[in-house]
Design an enzyme around this catalytic site. Structure first.
Site, PDB file in Angstrom:
ATOM      1  N   PHE A   1       0.816  -1.218   0.000  1.00 49.12           N
ATOM      2  CA  PHE A   1       0.000   0.000   0.000  1.00 49.12           C
ATOM      3  C   PHE A   1       0.844   1.259   0.000  1.00 49.12           C
ATOM      4  CE2 PHE A   1       0.866  -0.118   4.581  1.00 49.12           C
ATOM      5  CZ  PHE A   1       1.050   1.234   4.856  1.00 49.12           C
TER       6      PHE A   1
ATOM      7  N   LYS B   1      -1.023  -6.859  -9.315  1.00 52.06           N
ATOM      8  CA  LYS B   1      -2.011  -7.041  -8.236  1.00 52.06           C
ATOM      9  C   LYS B   1      -1.670  -5.980  -7.199  1.00 52.06           C
ATOM     10  CE  LYS B   1      -2.953  -8.396  -4.519  1.00 52.06           C
ATOM     11  NZ  LYS B   1      -3.441  -7.466  -3.486  1.00 52.06           N
TER      12      LYS B   1
ATOM     13  N   SER C   1       5.207  -6.916   3.380  1.00 51.25           N
ATOM     14  CA  SER C   1       5.729  -7.197   4.719  1.00 51.25           C
ATOM     15  C   SER C   1       6.502  -8.526   4.736  1.00 51.25           C
ATOM     16  CB  SER C   1       4.568  -7.266   5.712  1.00 51.25           C
ATOM     17  OG  SER C   1       3.680  -8.287   5.314  1.00 51.25           O
TER      18      SER C   1
ATOM     19  N   CYS D   1       9.502   1.838   3.418  1.00 51.32           N
ATOM     20  CA  CYS D   1      10.396   0.740   3.788  1.00 51.32           C
ATOM     21  C   CYS D   1      11.817   1.237   3.999  1.00 51.32           C
ATOM     22  CB  CYS D   1      10.384  -0.329   2.712  1.00 51.32           C
ATOM     23  SG  CYS D   1      11.018   0.304   1.163  1.00 51.32           S
TER      24      CYS D   1
ATOM     25  N   GLU E   1       8.626  -4.046  13.107  1.00 44.39           N
ATOM     26  CA  GLU E   1       8.570  -2.946  12.145  1.00 44.39           C
ATOM     27  C   GLU E   1       7.274  -2.201  12.438  1.00 44.39           C
ATOM     28  OE1 GLU E   1       7.621  -3.825   8.020  1.00 44.39           O
ATOM     29  OE2 GLU E   1       8.924  -2.202   7.366  1.00 44.39           O
TER      30      GLU E   1
HETATM   31  P1  NAD Z   1       1.463  -6.592   2.975  1.00 41.54           P
HETATM   32  O1  NAD Z   1       2.460  -7.675   3.079  1.00 41.54           O
HETATM   33  O2  NAD Z   1       0.325  -6.586   3.924  1.00 41.54           O
HETATM   34  O3  NAD Z   1       0.797  -6.582   1.510  1.00 41.54           O
HETATM   35  C1  NAD Z   1       1.579  -6.623   0.339  1.00 41.54           C
HETATM   36  C2  NAD Z   1       0.786  -7.342  -0.752  1.00 41.54           C
HETATM   37  O4  NAD Z   1       0.520  -8.675  -0.325  1.00 41.54           O
HETATM   38  C3  NAD Z   1      -0.549  -6.700  -1.044  1.00 41.54           C
HETATM   39  O5  NAD Z   1      -0.762  -6.694  -2.438  1.00 41.54           O
HETATM   40  C4  NAD Z   1      -1.536  -7.586  -0.311  1.00 41.54           C
HETATM   41  O6  NAD Z   1      -2.791  -7.617  -0.919  1.00 41.54           O
HETATM   42  C5  NAD Z   1      -0.870  -8.943  -0.370  1.00 41.54           C
HETATM   43  N1  NAD Z   1      -1.209  -9.802   0.767  1.00 41.54           N
HETATM   44  C6  NAD Z   1      -1.556  -9.412   2.022  1.00 41.54           C
HETATM   45  N2  NAD Z   1      -1.777 -10.489   2.795  1.00 41.54           N
HETATM   46  C7  NAD Z   1      -1.568 -11.578   2.031  1.00 41.54           C
HETATM   47  C8  NAD Z   1      -1.630 -12.979   2.284  1.00 41.54           C
HETATM   48  N3  NAD Z   1      -1.953 -13.471   3.478  1.00 41.54           N
HETATM   49  N4  NAD Z   1      -1.332 -13.824   1.269  1.00 41.54           N
HETATM   50  C9  NAD Z   1      -1.005 -13.338   0.045  1.00 41.54           C
HETATM   51  N5  NAD Z   1      -0.928 -12.012  -0.231  1.00 41.54           N
HETATM   52  C10 NAD Z   1      -1.206 -11.139   0.743  1.00 41.54           C
HETATM   53  O7  NAD Z   1       2.264  -5.213   3.030  1.00 41.54           O
HETATM   54  P2  NAD Z   1       1.678  -3.735   3.144  1.00 41.54           P
HETATM   55  O8  NAD Z   1       1.162  -3.510   4.512  1.00 41.54           O
HETATM   56  O9  NAD Z   1       0.785  -3.444   2.002  1.00 41.54           O
HETATM   57  O10 NAD Z   1       3.000  -2.888   2.907  1.00 41.54           O
HETATM   58  C11 NAD Z   1       3.885  -2.510   3.940  1.00 41.54           C
HETATM   59  C12 NAD Z   1       5.049  -3.453   4.031  1.00 41.54           C
HETATM   60  O11 NAD Z   1       5.757  -3.477   2.796  1.00 41.54           O
HETATM   61  C13 NAD Z   1       6.078  -3.038   5.064  1.00 41.54           C
HETATM   62  O12 NAD Z   1       6.524  -4.173   5.751  1.00 41.54           O
HETATM   63  C14 NAD Z   1       7.195  -2.427   4.236  1.00 41.54           C
HETATM   64  O13 NAD Z   1       8.465  -2.451   4.846  1.00 41.54           O
HETATM   65  C15 NAD Z   1       7.151  -3.297   3.045  1.00 41.54           C
HETATM   66  N6  NAD Z   1       7.782  -2.650   1.909  1.00 41.54           N
HETATM   67  C16 NAD Z   1       9.003  -3.110   1.522  1.00 41.54           C
HETATM   68  C17 NAD Z   1       9.657  -2.508   0.488  1.00 41.54           C
HETATM   69  C18 NAD Z   1      10.994  -2.998   0.043  1.00 41.54           C
HETATM   70  O14 NAD Z   1      11.406  -2.639  -1.034  1.00 41.54           O
HETATM   71  N7  NAD Z   1      11.696  -3.822   0.807  1.00 41.54           N
HETATM   72  C19 NAD Z   1       9.070  -1.423  -0.188  1.00 41.54           C
HETATM   73  C20 NAD Z   1       7.808  -0.994   0.227  1.00 41.54           C
HETATM   74  C21 NAD Z   1       7.174  -1.619   1.277  1.00 41.54           C
END
Ligand code: NAD
Length: 496
Positions: A149, A173, A226, A281, A381
């Site tokens: 997000f 997605k 995450s 991140c 985090e």
């Molecule tokens: P998230 O893991 O909740 O969601 C990421 C994606 O996974 C979304 O598209 C979501 O719909 C999907 N998803 C969620 N739950 C799922 C499940 N159980 N099974 C399969 N898919 C699922 O992450 P978020 O809250 O949207 O984003 C924040 C996180 O992203 C933070 O931890 C941040 O550090 C990380 N992030 C990392 C980077 C990087 O480059 N390392 C960059 C941006 C964000």
């Protein structure tokens, strides 16, 4: 309620699964949209459309693909404000920050414009007598990207720019929390000449992710999110024999040595900890002042904190907006209690900000001092505007904190000592390092990626590693008939 649907075969396609999710404006707390969640059947149909488009797209010349990427860059740039507005209204970040993320994402589109050069292979004439060898890189087919997000415009660009330019058909997605930007991007790519089926958007949740992970026609998957989900995506995808890169969470330490410029370090810490409400991140979430610098540095940060202007992301006076959802805001707020209970000093508590009790998902900037590595506010985090201060007695202790932390996305050191900075670069266990730069996100022609639990898989995102990730190599060994040297030879082919 306005619907946010899928983009398949070059047009908006309303969802049929009956499953949807709410999208809020975080600044008001009001639900503004309903987003469709695709079913397994809808995913399969979209993959089939992408698969059909692949043959023609991969045969499209490099110069034509490059031309389309130039046009895509131009179309997105012209619509930077519109895209930024959607991001601000669904994510909450301030408009200037949202437009900044579009600009950083565009670097990746600019890079991909160079695809004719980037796809160039090698050639060895006369590798053996009368035999030449050359290498080429070819696209994989239908590929997918699943995004978080916090960068609804930039992270998709990290992925699709190289994926499409190299000849793949890409399925996005997006996060279900702020999915709107994906559809404007789809329209702009179409305007730029990207053929129908080459760029697809499937809205949804775990159902979509799981189907993409196991679909036999989806050849590679890029994920950002995450750590627990990234690990799951990597494990599941590789289990099904897919190529996967899964970028994950972070806990970025900013080390400040005693010789650092205090004002510069304080400005950097405030900007990097609280920009985008800490939902980056690469945000600095742990400040590590070394020795005597702690007191003056913390005082300088405290002085700056009340000046951070928090408000609606579309208000030009705001510097920091709300958090993305109420649940997330409440989770972030809970660290104030746990930190105090575990013995830390809550220096500034975001719950005391007047907007905290309003309808939006606001939380004030926060600082927690005397944090230790056993505390939850250090181990988790938090992903909010919370700066944890872990004081170190020495440089060795500071670098030890960076290296012992399970995450290794980014880290930064503030110092005037070039030797110390060089030593830090040499020994720190993180993928991206800043020297007097708090958020060292690489420019589009380098690659982005962390170490340890911040990335699962071998290749980093965008830049040269992105080209590599979205293509596979082929090496051709060729001999042309030369009547003078031709003879029957049943031996194993050897270089001659
Ligand atoms: P998230 O893991 O909740 O969601 C990421 C994606 O996974 C979304 O598209 C979501 O719909 C999907 N998803 C969620 N739950 C799922 C499940 N159980 N099974 C399969 N898919 C699922 O992450 P978020 O809250 O949207 O984003 C924040 C996180 O992203 C933070 O931890 C941040 O550090 C990380 N992030 C990392 C980077 C990087 O480059 N390392 C960059 C941006 C964000």
């Amino acid at each position: 309620m306005e619907r946010i649907s899928h983009w398949i075969g070059g047009k908006l396609v309303p969802g049929e699964s009956g499953r949807t999710g709410p999208v809020f404006n975080p600044a008001t707390g009001v639900q503004t949209h309903e987003v469709d969640f695709a079913s397994v059947e809808e995913v399969d149909r979209a993959v089939a459309v992408a698969q059909e488009a692949f043959a023609e797209w991969r045969a499209t010349s490099l110069s034509k693909r490059s031309d389309i990427m130039f046009r895509a860059r131009d179309a997105i740039d012209r619509n930077r404000r519109e895209l930024g507005t959607i991001v601000s209204e669904q994510h909450g970040k301030v408009l200037s920050d949202a437009m900044g993320e579009v600009a950083r994402g565009l670097e990746c589109v600019e890079f991909a414009c160079g695809v004719p050069t980037l796809m160039k292979g090698g050639f060895s004439e006369q590798a053996s007598t009368g035999v030449d060898v050359y290498s080429i890189r070819q696209p994989l087919g239908v590929v997918a990207g699943m995004t978080p997000f916090n960068f609804p415009a930039m992270v998709p660009m990290w992925m699709f720019a190289n994926a499409i330019a190299t000849g793949n058909c890409f399925i996005l997605k997006p996060s279900e929390k702020d999915p709107g930007a994906s559809l404007l991007i789809a329209e702009l790519l179409q305007e730029a000449g990207v053929p129908d089926g080459v760029f697809t958007v499937l809205q949804g949740d775990k159902v979509v992710v799981d189907r993409l992970l196991e679909h036999p026609d989806v050849k590679a998957l890029s994920f950002v999110g995450s750590t627990p989900i990234a690990r799951y995506v990597y494990d599941q995808g590789t289990k099904h024999g897919r190529r996967v890169q899964a970028l994950a969470g972070a806990k970025n330490h900013m080390v400040v040595l005693p010789d650092a410029d205090i004002d510069m370090a304080a400005d950097a810490a405030v900007s990097a900890a609280y920009g985008s409400a800490g939902e980056r991140c690469m945000a600095v979430s742990v400040l590590v002042p070394v020795g005597d610098v702690a007191e003056p540095l913390i005082a300088a940060i405290r002085e700056r904190i009340p000046k951070v202007k928090i408000g609606h992301g579309m208000d030009p006076g705001s510097e920091m907006g709300p958090l993305v959802t109420r649940e997330h805001r409440d989770k972030v707020a809970s660290y104030m209690e746990s930190a105090a209970a575990q013995g830390a000093t809550v220096v500034v508590d975001g719950r005391e900000h007047p907007l905290y009790t309003q309808d939006g998902f606001f939380f004030g900037v926060s600082m927690i001092d005397h944090v230790t590595t056993e505390m939850d506010c250090y181990k988790d985090e938090i992903f909010g505007p919370v700066l944890a201060v872990v004081r170190a007695d020495s440089y060795e202790q500071a670098v030890g904190l960076v290296n012992d932390n399970p995450w290794g996305n980014g880290t930064a050191i503030f110092t005037r000592d070039g030797g110390a900075a060089r030593q830090f670069t040499f020994e720190c266990q993180a993928g991206m390092v800043g020297i007097n730069v708090p958020i060292p996100v690489p420019v589009g022609y380098y690659s982005f990626g962390g170490w340890k639990s911040s990335l699962f898989g071998d290749s980093h995102m965008y830049g040269p590693e992105g080209i590599h990730f979205w293509t596979k190599g082929k090496v051709v060994t060729e001999r042309w008939p030369d009547p003078g040297t031709s003879k029957v030879d049943l031996g194993f082919p050897r270089t001659r």
